[in-house]
Design an enzyme around this catalytic site. Structure first.
Site, PDB file in Angstrom:
ATOM      1  CG  ASP A   7      -1.944   1.090   1.196  1.00 20.62           C
ATOM      2  OD1 ASP A   7      -2.021   1.798   0.179  1.00 20.62           O
ATOM      3  OD2 ASP A   7      -2.662   1.253   2.191  1.00 20.62           O
ATOM      4  CG  ASP A  54      -3.706   4.451  -3.191  1.00 23.73           C
ATOM      5  OD1 ASP A  54      -3.000   3.524  -2.745  1.00 23.73           O
ATOM      6  OD2 ASP A  54      -4.670   4.917  -2.571  1.00 23.73           O
TER       7      ASP A  54
END
Length: 445
Positions: free
Chosen positions: A113, A325
């Site tokens: 992440d 992201d």
């Protein structure tokens, strides 16, 4: 004298990396970084794979998690992370890295992440833990586990922290009652590295959550935060291995193609090649967790949309902007840019429209993944970043919703825009944080 000082520095780094571990470390490999295989959660090789899950269910889940993720990221940017109605972090449709924590090591799968920074996993003994498929980490069984003292710099780096018996306790909670709480601690992390011995790194700081609940998936072992925050993997290892990392996400395959996943490289061996675009801001410059890019316009085929200048700029109040992201699947665009894109795509796509598709999708057509790979009925998109053009092929922005129906995997939201991981598939993404550069190039992952 200079040679003696240099030798002393090298010996210090070496002792830091090999202490508190029984693994034999190759110093050159450790100094340059490590390369690890990634596994997509939906891969048949993944321990979380569900072959009986319908594609429609996966598409809807991806949409919902992308929306929730957008709310989560937006809340962090506006410093309202305890007031949003979304899970702490998304729990489905992500890329996993296998690593081990503790001595003896316990294998865990953590989601990669780039949009968050805290590394965390569930821990025993649980006051309350959500169901998890893999064995939970038991700090009492690790001889190298060490709670972080309070007060201390790592404890003060947390968004929310408190002291209990001189130990640092973290807490994150949400309006929908999702939360995670536990001890901030350090322990040895062991990461398998391709073509070399495993890399063991002592005293890695992470969240050991023993009280967790709300909207979490049973497949989540935790999160490997790669953002720019003070407790991320990047910040902790950057001074030792170098401020670079790269990854390559392979797209979903089939039952007969079970090897997809990709590659993650950390350290000075990170794959930084091709053209790059400047990163606007990250923690090293201004304390931001997220990686901002300068997106100027988008083209559909050969037609440039001519999006008004400033549409994707980050505003002075922290709103807006464009980030990359790895924790969200779908790409998200600001409303006005999304509307221009939809109008152009409707004219350019020659497939038969489907009106009975998901209400969540702006565009749906009759077709399959093979239709998208043919490349003559759905145009490429080109994202025009500062100094870099990135081509999104049809498979990067259309997804199979159900059998014989493909739908647009781009959604619209106000505020921040996001390049999701589906748009990043089959591309090498290289982060050079020292020089503030993001490299993107087409490869076969």
């Amino acid at each position: 004298m200079e040679r003696i000082l240099l030798l002393a520095q090298l010996l210090f780094i070496f002792s830091l990396l090999v202490s508190a571990t029984s693994h034999q470390i190759n110093f050159r490999t450790t100094r340059n970084g490590f390369t690890s295989t990634l596994l997509h959660r939906d891969s048949p090789l993944s321990p979380f794979h569900k072959p009986d899950t319908m594609s429609l269910n996966r598409w809807v889940a991806s949409y919902n998690m992308s929306v929730l993720r957008h709310e989560y990221v937006t809340s962090l940017i506006h410093n309202q992370s305890d007031k949003i109605k979304s899970p702490l972090l998304p729990g489905d449709h992500s890329y996993l890295i296998k690593l081990s924590i503790g001595t003896p090591p316990l294998d865990l799968y953590l989601s990669l992440d780039t949009g968050s920074s805290l590394i965390w996993t569930q821990c025993l003994p649980c006051i309350k833990c959500y169901p998890q498929q893999y064995t939970l980490f038991d700090p009492h069984k690790s001889s190298t586990y060490d709670p972080v003292a309070c007060p201390s710099n790592p404890c003060s780096d947390l968004h929310k922290s408190s002291c209990y018996e001189n130990e640092c306790v973290y807490s994150q909670s949400y309006a929908d009652l999702s939360y995670t709480r536990g001890n901030l601690a350090s322990d040895t992390f062991t990461i398998a590295s391709e073509n070399s011995a495993p890399i063991s790194i002592p005293s890695m700081i992470f969240g050991c959550g023993d009280d967790n609940g709300g909207i979490f998936s049973f497949t989540e072992c935790g999160i490997l935060g790669l953002g720019g925050g003070p407790l991320s993997l990047v910040t902790q290892l950057g001074p030792i291995l170098g401020w670079q990392f790269s990854y390559c996400f392979a797209p979903p395959g089939t039952q007969n193609n079970s090897s997809y996943g990709g590659e993650f490289v950390f350290g000075s061996d990170a794959r930084l090649y091709g053209n790059y675009t400047p990163m606007i801001a990250n923690r090293i410059q201004d304390g931001s967790t997220h990686y901002y890019l300068s997106l100027n316009d988008i083209s559909v085929g050969d037609e440039q949309l001519t999006i008004p200048p400033g549409t994707f700029d980050k505003k002075s109040d922290g709103s807006g902007g464009f980030i990359i992201d790895s924790g969200v699947k779908f790409t998200i665009l600001q409303y006005s840019a999304f509307d221009l894109l939809i109008k152009s795509l409707r004219k350019a796509i020659t497939l038969e429209p489907v009106s009975g598709g998901s209400d969540m999708a702006a565009l749906c057509y009759k077709g399959t993944k093979q239709t998208l790979e043919e490349g003559n009925k759905v145009p490429n998109l080109t994202f025009h970043f500062s100094d870099l053009d990135v081509i999104l092929h049809p498979v990067n922005y259309f997804d199979e919703e159900t059998s014989g129906v493909i739908c647009l995997a781009i959604i619209s939201k106000s505020d921040i825009s996001v390049l999701g991981f589906m748009a990043q598939q089959n591309k090498n993404i290289g982060y050079d944080l020292e020089n503030q550069r993001l490299y993107i190039s087409d490869v076969d992952c």
